[in-house]
Design a protein around this motif. Sequence first.
Motif, short mmCIF file in Angstrom:
data_model
loop_
_atom_site.label_atom_id
_atom_site.label_comp_id
_atom_site.label_asym_id
_atom_site.label_seq_id
_atom_site.Cartn_x
_atom_site.Cartn_y
_atom_site.Cartn_z
N ARG A 29 0.84 -1.00 -0.16
CA ARG A 29 0.20 -0.07 -0.05
C ARG A 29 1.00 1.21 0.00
O ARG A 29 0.66 2.18 -0.66
CB ARG A 29 -0.79 0.00 1.35
N ASP A 73 -3.88 3.94 -7.48
CA ASP A 73 -4.71 3.05 -6.76
C ASP A 73 -4.57 1.61 -6.99
O ASP A 73 -4.86 1.03 -7.87
CB ASP A 73 -6.11 3.56 -7.35
N ARG A 112 -2.29 -2.05 10.78
CA ARG A 112 -3.32 -1.43 9.89
C ARG A 112 -3.43 0.21 10.17
O ARG A 112 -3.38 0.82 9.45
CB ARG A 112 -4.67 -2.16 9.89
N ILE A 143 -2.27 3.31 7.82
CA ILE A 143 -3.06 4.27 7.60
C ILE A 143 -2.56 5.85 7.82
O ILE A 143 -2.49 6.56 6.93
CB ILE A 143 -4.53 4.31 8.65
N GLU A 177 0.13 5.94 5.00
CA GLU A 177 -0.48 6.40 4.06
C GLU A 177 -0.74 7.83 3.76
O GLU A 177 -0.67 8.59 2.72
CB GLU A 177 -1.48 5.37 3.51
N SER A 178 -1.37 8.36 4.83
CA SER A 178 -1.73 9.48 5.02
C SER A 178 -0.51 10.68 4.83
O SER A 178 -0.37 11.50 4.21
CB SER A 178 -2.29 9.91 6.33
N VAL A 199 -7.16 11.42 3.12
CA VAL A 199 -6.74 9.83 3.07
C VAL A 199 -6.92 9.17 4.35
O VAL A 199 -7.21 8.05 4.33
CB VAL A 199 -5.31 9.92 2.46
N CYS A 200 -6.65 9.96 5.64
CA CYS A 200 -6.81 9.13 6.55
C CYS A 200 -8.28 8.67 6.97
O CYS A 200 -8.52 7.55 7.36
CB CYS A 200 -6.01 10.22 7.78
N ARG A 260 -10.88 8.58 4.93
CA ARG A 260 -11.30 7.51 4.15
C ARG A 260 -10.70 5.78 4.49
O ARG A 260 -11.60 5.08 4.22
CB ARG A 260 -10.94 7.88 2.52
N ARG A 261 -9.26 5.95 4.55
CA ARG A 261 -8.82 4.65 4.96
C ARG A 261 -9.46 4.19 6.36
O ARG A 261 -9.50 2.76 6.36
CB ARG A 261 -7.22 4.52 5.22
N GLU A 308 -12.75 2.49 5.69
CA GLU A 308 -12.76 1.31 4.89
C GLU A 308 -12.16 0.29 5.92
O GLU A 308 -12.76 -0.80 5.94
CB GLU A 308 -11.31 1.30 3.81
N PHE A 309 -11.34 0.51 7.04
CA PHE A 309 -10.85 -0.15 8.01
C PHE A 309 -11.94 -0.69 8.80
O PHE A 309 -12.01 -1.92 8.94
CB PHE A 309 -9.68 0.65 8.67
#
Lengths: 548, 552
Positions: free
Chosen positions: A441, A450, B18, B22, B25-26, B194-195, B197-198, B201-202
Motif C-alpha cells: 500500500r 490506486d 493497519r 493508515i 499512507e496519510s 486520505v486518513c 477514507r482509509r 474502509e478499515f
Amino acid sequence: MDKRIRIGIDVGGTFTDFVLVDEFTDQIHTGKLLTTPGDPSDAILAGTERLLREAAIDVGRLHSVIHGTTLVTNTLIERKGAKVGLITTKGFRDTLEMGREIRYDLYDLMFEKPEPIVPRELRREVDERLDPAGQVLRPLRPDDVRAVARSLKDAGVEAIAVSLMHAYRNDAHELAVQQVLAAELPGLPVTLSSAVAPEIREYERTNTACVNAYVQPLMQRYLARLEQRLRDLGLQGTLYVMLSGGGISTLRAAEAFPVRLIESGPAAGAMAASYYGLLTGSDHLISFDMGGTTAKMCLVDDGRPEHAHEFEAARVRRFRKGSGLPLKVPVVDLIEIGAGGGSLARIDAMGLLKVGPESAGAEPGPVCYGRGGTQPTVTDADLLLGYLSPDYFLGGEMQLVRGAVERALETVIARPLGLDLTAAAAGIHSIVNENMAAATRMYIAEKGRDPRRYAMIAFGGAGPVHAYGLAKLLKLNTCRGSTISTGRTSTGCSTTWRAMRAPCCSRPAPMPLASRCGARPTCAMSARASRSPCRCPTAGSGPARSTP
Amino acid sequence: MNTRTDFDPVTLEILWSRLISITDESAAALLRTSFSTIVRESNDFTTVLMDAEGQSLAENTAGIPSFVGILPRTLAHFLERFPKETWRPGDCVITNDPWMATGHLPDITMAAPIFHRGKLVGFSGSVAHSPDIGGSLWSSDCRELYEEGLRIPPIRFLREGERCQDVFDFILGNVRLPEQVLGDLYAQVTSQQVCARRLGEFLDDVGMVDLTALSRALQSRAEGAMRRAIEALPDGVYRARVEADGFDADETRIECALTVDGAKMHVDYAGTSKQIDRGLNCVMNYTYAYTVYPIKCALDPLTPRNEGSYRSVTVDAPLGSILNPRYPAPCNARQLTGHLLAGAVYGALAQAVPDKVIAECGSAPTMRSVYSGTDRQGNRFTQILFASGGMGAGPSQDGHPCSAFPTNTGAGSIEAFESISPLIVWKKELRQDSGGAGKQRGGLGQDIEVELTAPEAVRLSLLSDRQKHPASGLVGGGPGASAEIALGDGTRPHPKSRTSLKPGERLIMRYSGGGGYGDPHQRDPAAVRRDVAAGYVSREAAKRDYGIDIKE
C-alpha cells in the motif's frame, strides 16, 4: 521476425538457473545447478553444456546468451572489492563519509552507519573548483594531480574514482584528471563521476563512482573469463548482461559501468512478470514474488515495470531505508520486505504476535524441514493450515515433518498466547499477509496510484500460497498464479531481448536440468478474489483459501 | 456487525499495524502533494490518528520527534473552542499557536473529524512546517512573539468541505510565499482526507462500528510496555544539570530531576533559568516532547507510539521558566533550548542505566545559518544551510560524525545549495579533534566555509549555541569541541544575530563535536591509532587525551 535460440542464465546466491528458448520448435528448456561461488562461470559452463546437450542443440546455433548476476551486489555486501582511491575537490574529501547526515532509525540510539567504500586515508583532494554553471572558479593544475596519482600508487590502490564538484555540469576537470592518471598509472581502471552518474548531488554521485571502481576489477576479470570460456565452448552468438533497469548490455559497456548490474536479478524477474502481463492481457499488474526470506513487489503498467533512478545497496539493516549506500543507477523500482516462507514468528515485548523480518534462512530452515529449526516460520504455518502438502514439497523431493511443527508452534506461540494450534498458524499466515499488504500500500501510495486497478501475479516458492490473501487485503479483483517460480529470473533474461514468442510453461520447483515442456499456453490460472470484506481470523472465519 | 470488547494478540497486532499503515499512507499523501522543499526534503511533518476522545491511536512511522505526543493536546484546545457536537463532516480546524501546538509559529497544526456511518469515530491530525509565516524570518533575537510572525488562533479553515474564504485571504495576505503556503495547507487537508477514507474502509473491513474498544486495548498495550521499561529501573531521584550559552549574559541552565517510582517516571525542571525576552523560550508542549522522546529512545524504542506510550511519564517545569514561558514570550528558536533536554535526561538516566544512553551531542542544538537576499539575476532567495555537529558516544560505539540528535533534519547537497543561491561552499569536511575523548570517542563535528558571490550583501541570520558550553561527556568521557563562528577577516559575529554577509566575504563555521563516553585511557590503543591514521584525531591529541604516543 527471425527465429532464434537464446539462453538466459541467472546466477543467484544459491542456484544458477537456466532457460533455453527455441523459437524454431516453440519449446523452452529449463535447468538449475548449484551456484559455484569461487568462480560462477563454472556452473554457467556446466549448465549451458548440459542444457544444450539435453535439448540436442548445437552451440553454434545459439543467437545469444543473456546473463544476470548478483556478483556486484555480493561483492559490495561482503566488502570484497578492490582497494579504491578517490580523487575529489579540495574541501570535500569527507562527502563520502558524511552522507546525508540522517539517522535512518529515529528511535535506535545505537544505530550503525555503513562504512564508506573508500577509507579516509585513500581520499585525496585536488585544488580546483567549478561553480554550478560549470564555470571555472579555480583551474585544475596537472602537477597536483600527478602528485596525488603517485601517492595513491604508493598506497597500492587497484582502481580510482574521480568525483569533482559540479562535474555533472562540466566534465573538463574530470577528463583532465583522467588524462594525467592514464599517463601516470597506465592500466589502472578509472571511474569518472561525470561518466557513470552525471547528476547533481555530490554524495550520491561520488558514492556511485566509488562503488563502480570498487567492483570494476573483479567484474572485468569475471566477464572476460566468462566470455572466453563460452567462446571456447563454441559460442558464436553474442553474450549480453542484464542491467538493473531491465535492459541488456554488451560486455564492453558492462565492463565500464559494472555498478549498473547491481540489481540485474530482480530486474530480470520484473521483466518476466511484464512478459506474463502481456501474455495475460493485464495492463496494470502487481508482480508479487515471495521467496524464503523476502517478498518483492513491483508495479507493471502497460507491460513496463516501474523505474527509479536511484537504488540503495548493501544496507546495514536490510529492510531499513536509509541504512545503505545510495547509487545513482537506473533500476526497476520494486520494494523488498522481510516476509518469506522462512520468516520467523515470535512474541514481542507487548505480548503480540510478530512475523519477520528475521528469517530461518536455508539452514536450519523452517521446522518442517526437519533440519534442526525450532522457531516456527510462515512455511510451518502454511503446512499446518493445509496450504502445503507434506508429500509434494519441491515436487515431492522433500518430505515435510508435521509433528515437529505442531510441537514448536504449541511451545513458542500457541500456549503463551492462549491460542489453539490452528488459530496460531492462521495468525502467522494473516500477519505476514498484513505486513506485505502494508508495504505494498505504501509503495503504491508513494506513487499516487490506486491498488484496485491492478491485477496480481504471484511467483516464488511462497508466492502462490499467499497471493490470494494479499490480493484480498489490497482489494484487487484479479489474482494470477504462474506456476513458474524457479527460473523466472533467467526467463526474464531471455524474454527481455524481445517479447518472447514461445509460450511459457510451468512446473513445480526445482526442475531437473533440461526438463522439456510441452509447449502450449498455460501461463496463468486466474482466480477472482472475493470482493467481500476481509475478516480477521478472530472475526469468525479461518484464513481464506485460494482457489486452485 | 458487532462491537468487540477484547482482542487476542493476533487480531490486535493486525489491527494495530493497519492503523499505523493508515497514518503512513496519510503521510505519503502529504509528502506527495506538498509544494515546499522543507516538507519534501527535510521531512518536517507528522500525521496522527486520534480516537473520538481525541487521544492518539497511531502516528506515522517517520514522524519527527518535536511533534511527539503534541497533537492530542492541540486537539483538546480545538474541542474547547468548538465542542464535539458542533463538528460536521468536512470541517477542518487550524492553528499555529505555539502554546497550544508545537512551540513556534511556522508549524501549522490541523485536525479534521472522521465520521463513519453518521457517527464521529475519530480525528485525523497533521503538523507541517510552513515555508513562511510572515514576521522576522527564522531568527533567535526577537523580543516578543508578535515580531515572529502571524499567529493563527484555533479557527475553522474548512466548514463542511467549503473553504472559509476570509481565513484563507487573511493568512495568504500575511506570508511571503503565498502559493507554497497554500499548497502545503492543502497537502495537509489531503492527507487528512486520505486518513479518514482509509479509516472508514478499515472499520468496514474489520466489522467495527467505532474505535472505542480498540483504542483502549492499544493504549493499554503501549502503556504496559513503557511501564515495564520504567519498572526495570531502580527507584530513585536522578539529577542532572545542563548549561548552554543562552543569549549574551543570560546563560541557559537546565536543572533536571528525574524520579523513578515503580512504573511511573516524573521529570521536573524546577530551578531552570527564567524565560528571557529572546526567541529561546521553549513552551511546555515542546519541553514535554523533547523530554519524552529521548526517554522512549533509551527505554522502549520498539513499541509503536500512541497515547498510552506517554501516560507513565509526567513532565513539569515552573511557569515563567525558559521551559514553560508565559505568553507572549518569543520562541522562534526554541530548538536552541529544547534540544538540550535530551542531554539533561540522559545525564540523569546514566546514573541508573548507563548502558542505555549516549553522551551529549554537539548537534544538540545544531548550528543554523539562514541567508536571504537577491541573487545574481536579481531574484529573491532564502536558503538555510542544514548541517550537523557530532553525536555523543554510546556505551559500545563511537559517536556518529555530523548527525543530529534529538532532531533529525539531515543535510542537503552542497551542489544543490549552490545552484539556488549566490553562495559558494569552499569547504565541508570533518573537524579534527572535535569528538570528545573517551573509551568511545564522541562524533566529529564539521568545518564549513561559505562565500557570497552576489554583487550585493545578503542578510544572514545565525542560530547557534555551544560556544561557551561544549557537549559534555558521560561516565568519564571528555567534552566535544566548542562551536566557533568567524568571518574571513577574523571578526566573530554574534552567534544568535541577524547580520549581513558582504560580497566576497567568507563565513567560517566550526560545528561542535559530541561528548565522549567512558575513560579515554581505556580506549583500545588500536582504535586510537586508526583515528590518527585517518586524521580524526591528531597526534598531539592522541598523546594528550589518550596517553598514546604515535610516531610519524
